[in-house]
Design a protein around this motif. Structure first.
Motif, PDB file in Angstrom:
ATOM      1  N   THR A 207       0.834  -1.206   0.000  1.00 61.37           N
ATOM      2  CA  THR A 207       0.000   0.000   0.000  1.00 61.37           C
ATOM      3  C   THR A 207       0.868   1.256   0.000  1.00 61.37           C
ATOM      4  O   THR A 207       0.632   2.186  -0.782  1.00 61.37           O
ATOM      5  CB  THR A 207      -0.917   0.014   1.242  1.00 61.37           C
ATOM      6  OG1 THR A 207      -1.592  -1.227   1.309  1.00 61.37           O
ATOM      7  CG2 THR A 207      -1.910   1.131   1.150  1.00 61.37           C
ATOM      8  N   ALA A 209       3.864   1.506  -1.009  1.00 60.84           N
ATOM      9  CA  ALA A 209       4.554   1.587  -2.297  1.00 60.84           C
ATOM     10  C   ALA A 209       3.646   2.224  -3.338  1.00 60.84           C
ATOM     11  O   ALA A 209       4.070   3.098  -4.101  1.00 60.84           O
ATOM     12  CB  ALA A 209       4.980   0.194  -2.749  1.00 60.84           C
ATOM     13  N   ARG A 210       2.381   1.802  -3.354  1.00 57.62           N
ATOM     14  CA  ARG A 210       1.454   2.344  -4.343  1.00 57.62           C
ATOM     15  C   ARG A 210       1.286   3.845  -4.127  1.00 57.62           C
ATOM     16  O   ARG A 210       1.246   4.624  -5.073  1.00 57.62           O
ATOM     17  CB  ARG A 210       0.112   1.615  -4.231  1.00 57.62           C
ATOM     18  CG  ARG A 210      -0.904   2.101  -5.252  1.00 57.62           C
ATOM     19  CD  ARG A 210      -2.175   1.297  -5.243  1.00 57.62           C
ATOM     20  NE  ARG A 210      -1.997  -0.025  -5.823  1.00 57.62           N
ATOM     21  CZ  ARG A 210      -2.225  -1.157  -5.195  1.00 57.62           C
ATOM     22  NH1 ARG A 210      -2.638  -1.150  -3.952  1.00 57.62           N
ATOM     23  NH2 ARG A 210      -2.039  -2.311  -5.786  1.00 57.62           N
ATOM     24  N   ILE A 211       1.217   4.243  -2.865  1.00 53.11           N
ATOM     25  CA  ILE A 211       0.935   5.647  -2.569  1.00 53.11           C
ATOM     26  C   ILE A 211       2.113   6.558  -2.901  1.00 53.11           C
ATOM     27  O   ILE A 211       1.916   7.698  -3.309  1.00 53.11           O
ATOM     28  CB  ILE A 211       0.466   5.767  -1.104  1.00 53.11           C
ATOM     29  CG1 ILE A 211      -1.005   5.382  -1.087  1.00 53.11           C
ATOM     30  CG2 ILE A 211       0.702   7.151  -0.553  1.00 53.11           C
ATOM     31  CD1 ILE A 211      -1.676   5.443   0.202  1.00 53.11           C
ATOM     32  N   VAL A 214       4.932   3.986  -6.790  1.00 51.68           N
ATOM     33  CA  VAL A 214       5.548   2.829  -7.426  1.00 51.68           C
ATOM     34  C   VAL A 214       4.472   2.162  -8.294  1.00 51.68           C
ATOM     35  O   VAL A 214       3.393   1.863  -7.800  1.00 51.68           O
ATOM     36  CB  VAL A 214       6.058   1.826  -6.371  1.00 51.68           C
ATOM     37  CG1 VAL A 214       6.528   0.543  -7.024  1.00 51.68           C
ATOM     38  CG2 VAL A 214       7.157   2.446  -5.531  1.00 51.68           C
TER      39      VAL A 214
ATOM     40  N   THR B 111      -5.143   6.179  -6.474  1.00 51.91           N
ATOM     41  CA  THR B 111      -4.011   5.999  -5.560  1.00 51.91           C
ATOM     42  C   THR B 111      -2.687   5.969  -6.305  1.00 51.91           C
ATOM     43  O   THR B 111      -1.691   6.531  -5.866  1.00 51.91           O
ATOM     44  CB  THR B 111      -4.177   4.671  -4.804  1.00 51.91           C
ATOM     45  OG1 THR B 111      -5.515   4.611  -4.324  1.00 51.91           O
ATOM     46  CG2 THR B 111      -3.226   4.587  -3.650  1.00 51.91           C
ATOM     47  N   GLN B 112      -2.715   5.300  -7.458  1.00 49.33           N
ATOM     48  CA  GLN B 112      -1.486   5.129  -8.227  1.00 49.33           C
ATOM     49  C   GLN B 112      -0.912   6.484  -8.674  1.00 49.33           C
ATOM     50  O   GLN B 112       0.288   6.638  -8.817  1.00 49.33           O
ATOM     51  CB  GLN B 112      -1.808   4.256  -9.447  1.00 49.33           C
ATOM     52  CG  GLN B 112      -0.624   3.591 -10.099  1.00 49.33           C
ATOM     53  CD  GLN B 112      -0.203   2.347  -9.329  1.00 49.33           C
ATOM     54  OE1 GLN B 112       0.734   2.362  -8.571  1.00 49.33           O
ATOM     55  NE2 GLN B 112      -0.915   1.246  -9.532  1.00 49.33           N
ATOM     56  N   LEU B 114      -1.488   9.353  -7.042  1.00 48.23           N
ATOM     57  CA  LEU B 114      -1.540  10.268  -5.913  1.00 48.23           C
ATOM     58  C   LEU B 114      -0.285  11.137  -5.817  1.00 48.23           C
ATOM     59  O   LEU B 114      -0.364  12.359  -5.673  1.00 48.23           O
ATOM     60  CB  LEU B 114      -1.703   9.451  -4.629  1.00 48.23           C
ATOM     61  CG  LEU B 114      -2.232  10.203  -3.430  1.00 48.23           C
ATOM     62  CD1 LEU B 114      -3.653  10.624  -3.674  1.00 48.23           C
ATOM     63  CD2 LEU B 114      -2.164   9.318  -2.203  1.00 48.23           C
ATOM     64  N   ALA B 115       0.866  10.493  -5.900  1.00 52.63           N
ATOM     65  CA  ALA B 115       2.119  11.223  -5.743  1.00 52.63           C
ATOM     66  C   ALA B 115       2.267  12.272  -6.840  1.00 52.63           C
ATOM     67  O   ALA B 115       2.731  13.379  -6.607  1.00 52.63           O
ATOM     68  CB  ALA B 115       3.287  10.250  -5.777  1.00 52.63           C
ATOM     69  N   PHE B 123       1.372   6.898   7.500  1.00 53.00           N
ATOM     70  CA  PHE B 123       0.365   5.946   7.967  1.00 53.00           C
ATOM     71  C   PHE B 123       0.331   5.905   9.479  1.00 53.00           C
ATOM     72  O   PHE B 123       1.325   6.168  10.153  1.00 53.00           O
ATOM     73  CB  PHE B 123       0.672   4.546   7.412  1.00 53.00           C
ATOM     74  CG  PHE B 123       0.504   4.454   5.938  1.00 53.00           C
ATOM     75  CD1 PHE B 123      -0.656   3.948   5.388  1.00 53.00           C
ATOM     76  CD2 PHE B 123       1.500   4.900   5.086  1.00 53.00           C
ATOM     77  CE1 PHE B 123      -0.824   3.877   4.020  1.00 53.00           C
ATOM     78  CE2 PHE B 123       1.345   4.835   3.713  1.00 53.00           C
ATOM     79  CZ  PHE B 123       0.173   4.316   3.180  1.00 53.00           C
ATOM     80  N   PHE B 129       9.682   0.702   4.570  1.00 54.23           N
ATOM     81  CA  PHE B 129      10.211  -0.489   3.909  1.00 54.23           C
ATOM     82  C   PHE B 129      11.371  -0.988   4.760  1.00 54.23           C
ATOM     83  O   PHE B 129      12.482  -0.475   4.696  1.00 54.23           O
ATOM     84  CB  PHE B 129      10.639  -0.158   2.493  1.00 54.23           C
ATOM     85  CG  PHE B 129       9.564   0.558   1.712  1.00 54.23           C
ATOM     86  CD1 PHE B 129       8.277   0.046   1.663  1.00 54.23           C
ATOM     87  CD2 PHE B 129       9.828   1.732   1.050  1.00 54.23           C
ATOM     88  CE1 PHE B 129       7.277   0.695   0.965  1.00 54.23           C
ATOM     89  CE2 PHE B 129       8.834   2.389   0.345  1.00 54.23           C
ATOM     90  CZ  PHE B 129       7.558   1.864   0.306  1.00 54.23           C
ATOM     91  N   ALA B 143       9.800   7.712  -6.172  1.00 50.44           N
ATOM     92  CA  ALA B 143       9.567   6.680  -7.192  1.00 50.44           C
ATOM     93  C   ALA B 143       8.716   7.198  -8.341  1.00 50.44           C
ATOM     94  O   ALA B 143       8.935   6.843  -9.504  1.00 50.44           O
ATOM     95  CB  ALA B 143       8.902   5.465  -6.551  1.00 50.44           C
ATOM     96  N   HIS B 144       7.758   8.080  -8.020  1.00 45.61           N
ATOM     97  CA  HIS B 144       6.846   8.545  -9.067  1.00 45.61           C
ATOM     98  C   HIS B 144       7.542   9.446 -10.068  1.00 45.61           C
ATOM     99  O   HIS B 144       7.011   9.696 -11.139  1.00 45.61           O
ATOM    100  CB  HIS B 144       5.679   9.287  -8.427  1.00 45.61           C
ATOM    101  CG  HIS B 144       6.094  10.557  -7.756  1.00 45.61           C
ATOM    102  ND1 HIS B 144       6.746  10.561  -6.548  1.00 45.61           N
ATOM    103  CD2 HIS B 144       5.967  11.842  -8.124  1.00 45.61           C
ATOM    104  CE1 HIS B 144       6.992  11.812  -6.203  1.00 45.61           C
ATOM    105  NE2 HIS B 144       6.538  12.610  -7.141  1.00 45.61           N
TER     106      HIS B 144
END
Lengths: 346, 301
Positions: A207, A209-211, A214, B111-112, B114-115, B123, B129, B143-144
């Protein structure tokens, strides 16, 4: 003092690339000079092929966190694809066949990776099991793949690159070593790139990662494709360089589990781990048989050996999972740190 | 006054009090001080309703976050605060209503993307990670922005190289900004809790988002850590001009940190005002401390 030094081993160890260069020098120059044919045939060639397979699976399982039980299937796809490309495409050099075989394995891997978009953990593992059974069935059922050979067992072609033939055990060793070195270097680059970070991000928290943006689906499929590519090439080495025959029976579920054990024992998410694990898996049965016949003499026949192997290996895996879940690599690093700090204190 | 409100609001109110709460109208919009909401609203929720099965998590929520402000969302446990953040970040799809971002209305925020829309979040439970070190965790927050393919990254040519250097530099700057440089090489999972929370803030902040959603950034911290974290949140806003939407239980921290406070109770917004006004708001006091019975002295019983 000791806690500080053990946390910072930097100033004592060599830079990574020096270690790699030294290892390569030993592998290319020293070992061929002193090794026997037995060493190459029985130990180094299977070691190299299995290491590469472990490396491939490690990308998928260790880095991207997607469990797969179909590694042997992708090896089989690689081996048979290379055989068929070599056989059916006129004038295609061997390296071309191997690369195309990798892509063939990557394609199959991609297809069987599709369930990963919806499934996780055990469910995904079971769905990759389908790859294992399907590929083996297809290769046995359609004799076209083995060029209508009556026995289903076919001789692998000679390893030749640009007119130069890698003959004999040492030649095949050089060939396998080069392929493994090149791919290991590329994998090392990959796992340290943004894509490698994306793999780990998806493994550790999908989750999150998606946000952070990625591309989860794309990255998962990429992990399957890259992993299968490498496992496929490992299959080519296994068949062409080690066994010199191509047959579906060698790529069964046992092999898939063996590769999974290599990754777990060696160390997940570590390029070195695959090599440590493969070394243990390949060398251990030989050591056991030598030791057994030395200690027990004639009682220790092949039946007993086979049984003992399974028992001891099983016990070892359990012990490892409990005592060193991070694998041989973690064990090795700890020993090295201990030695390093001990040397500095003297 | 440091008060954990979570413990107070957990007991469900009887239905008549719920009706009483629901029946109250929202206060009329204030003319003074607050600028026109439609002009500089970077984020707006319009009539958002969300329910899980029969349980209503959010009911008809209207909420606006203005550019550069720190907006706190408070409320008792189960009031729908996290659901609200999850709706804004697209984890949940509201049953009705929509979210306006950068001038566009979304039934469900993608969501994908969002960035790329300029939103970053943290959170409630740590979502770092664990297998990456702190620097890599923060770099992953970019990453985005990656445009190079994995092949380019393996070969290390052209834009992948500049991207990587650029990402590293930005990550290091953010680590520096949040006083995390000394742990940059450590695995994120090995850090103490308070630092992990700060690394998560760093990972969100590295993308220099327009909107920063913080889901209980100070939960479980000591008073000193909370003050430190509040300082970092304020500094982030001042440095990057980020709009901050945060959920927090510690009312003392909230009052000192935020420009505006929205109060949720049973999925409804019962107040939305400056911290000073909120502290005087009878409905808020009722929601947190319980409603005074009408027959206070028990006459006639």
């Amino acid at each position: 003092m000791s806690t500080i030094t053990s946390a910072m081993p930097v100033n004592f160890t060599f830079p990574r690339w020096i270690t790699s260069v030294l290892l390569l020098a030993v592998a290319y120059l020293v070992i061929p000079a002193i090794g026997t044919s037995y060493l190459f045939e029985a130990i180094l060639l299977p070691f190299l092929a299995l290491s590469l397979a472990g490396l491939g699976l490690n990308i998928l399982t260790g880095y991207a966190g997607q469990v797969s039980l179909g590694s042997a299937a992708f090896m089989a796809v690689g081996a048979f694809a290379a055989f068929n490309f070599n056989l059916r495409v006129e004038g295609l050099p061997l390296v071309g066949s191997i690369v195309l075989a990798g892509f063939a394995a990557a394609t199959i891997g991609l297809v069987f990776g599709l369930p990963s978009l919806r499934l996780k953990g055990f469910y995904l593992a079971v769905s990759t099991l389908a790859a294992q059974f399907f590929v083996q069935w297809a290769l046995t059922k359609f004799s076209w793949f083995s060029n209508d050979s009556a026995s289903g067992v076919i001789d692998a072609p000679a390893l030749s690159v640009a007119g130069f033939v890698f003959e004999g055990a040492v030649g095949r060793y050089y060939f396998a070593l080069t392929v493994v070195s090149v791919l290991t270097f590329l994998v090392h680059r990959l796992v340290n790139s943004q894509t490698g970070r994306n793999f780990i991000a998806i493994r550790d928290n999908e989750t999150a990662a998606r946000i952070i943006g990625v591309p989860v689906l794309k990255t998962k499929l990429l992990a399957f494709a890259v992993s299968s590519f490498i496992v496929g090439v490992a299959g080519v080495l296994w068949a062409f360089a080690y066994l010199r025959t191509v047959e579906p029976a060698g790529f069964n579920l046992d092999r898939s589990f063996q590769i999974l054990f290599i990754v777990i024992i060696g160390g997940l998410a570590s390029t070195r781990g695959a090599f440590f694990g493969a070394a243990l898996i390949v060398v251990f049965p030989l050591v056991l048989s030598r030791l057994g016949s030395f200690l027990l003499g004639d009682i220790f026949d092949s039946g007993v050996l086979d049984m003992t192997q399974r028992i001891v290996l099983g016990a070892l895996i359990i012990l490892f999972l409990i005592l060193e879940p991070d694998g041989l690599v973690a064990l090795w690093d700890r020993i090295r740190r201990r030695i390093g700090s001990a040397l500095r204190r003297t | 006054m440091t008060l954990a409100f979570g413990a107070l609001g957990s007991a469900p109110f009887p239905p008549d009090i719920q009706e009483h709460l629901a029946g109250r109208d929202l206060p009329p919009p204030r003319e003074d001080g607050i600028r026109d909401a439609t002009n500089d609203a970077v984020l707006a929720l319009v009539g958002v309703t969300l329910s899980f099965g029969g349980v209503v998590a959010l009911q008809d929520i209207d909420l606006v976050a203005r550019r550069g402000e720190i907006l706190a969302i408070i409320g008792p446990n189960g009031a729908g605060k996290s659901s609200l953040i999850n709706v804004i970040s697209g984890v949940y799809r509201p049953d009705r209503g929509h979210v306006r971002l950068a001038g566009r209305a979304y039934a469900q925020v993608p969501t994908q993307k969002l960035a790329r829309l300029g939103i970053a979040r943290t959170f409630q439970n740590l979502a770092l990670f664990k297998g990456l070190n702190v620097l890599d965790n923060v770099t992953a927050g970019l990453a985005h922005k990656t445009r190079s393919s994995f092949v380019e990254q393996i070969v290390g040519l052209g834009r992948s190289r500049t991207e990587e250097i650029e990402a590293r530099n930005r990550a290091e700057r953010v680590l520096d900004f949040l006083h995390l440089s000394h742990v940059g090489e450590r695995l994120a999972g090995t850090l103490p809790y308070g630092l992990q929370k700060r690394v998560e803030l760093a990972r969100a902040l590295v993308a220099e988002p327009d909107i920063l959603l913080l889901d209980e950034p100070m939960a479980g911290m000591t008073a000193t850590e909370k003050n430190e974290m509040a300082g970092f949140v304020r500094a982030s806003r001042d440095e990057f001009g980020t709009t901050v939407v945060l959920i927090e239980h510690d009312i003392g921290v909230v009052m000192g940190l935020s420009d505006r406070v929205a109060v949720l109770d049973y999925g409804r917004k019962i107040a939305d005002d400056t911290p000073d006004e909120i502290q005087r708001d009878q409905r808020v006091i009722d929601a947190y401390l319980g409603v005074t019975p009408e027959n206070e002295d028990g006459e006639g019983i």
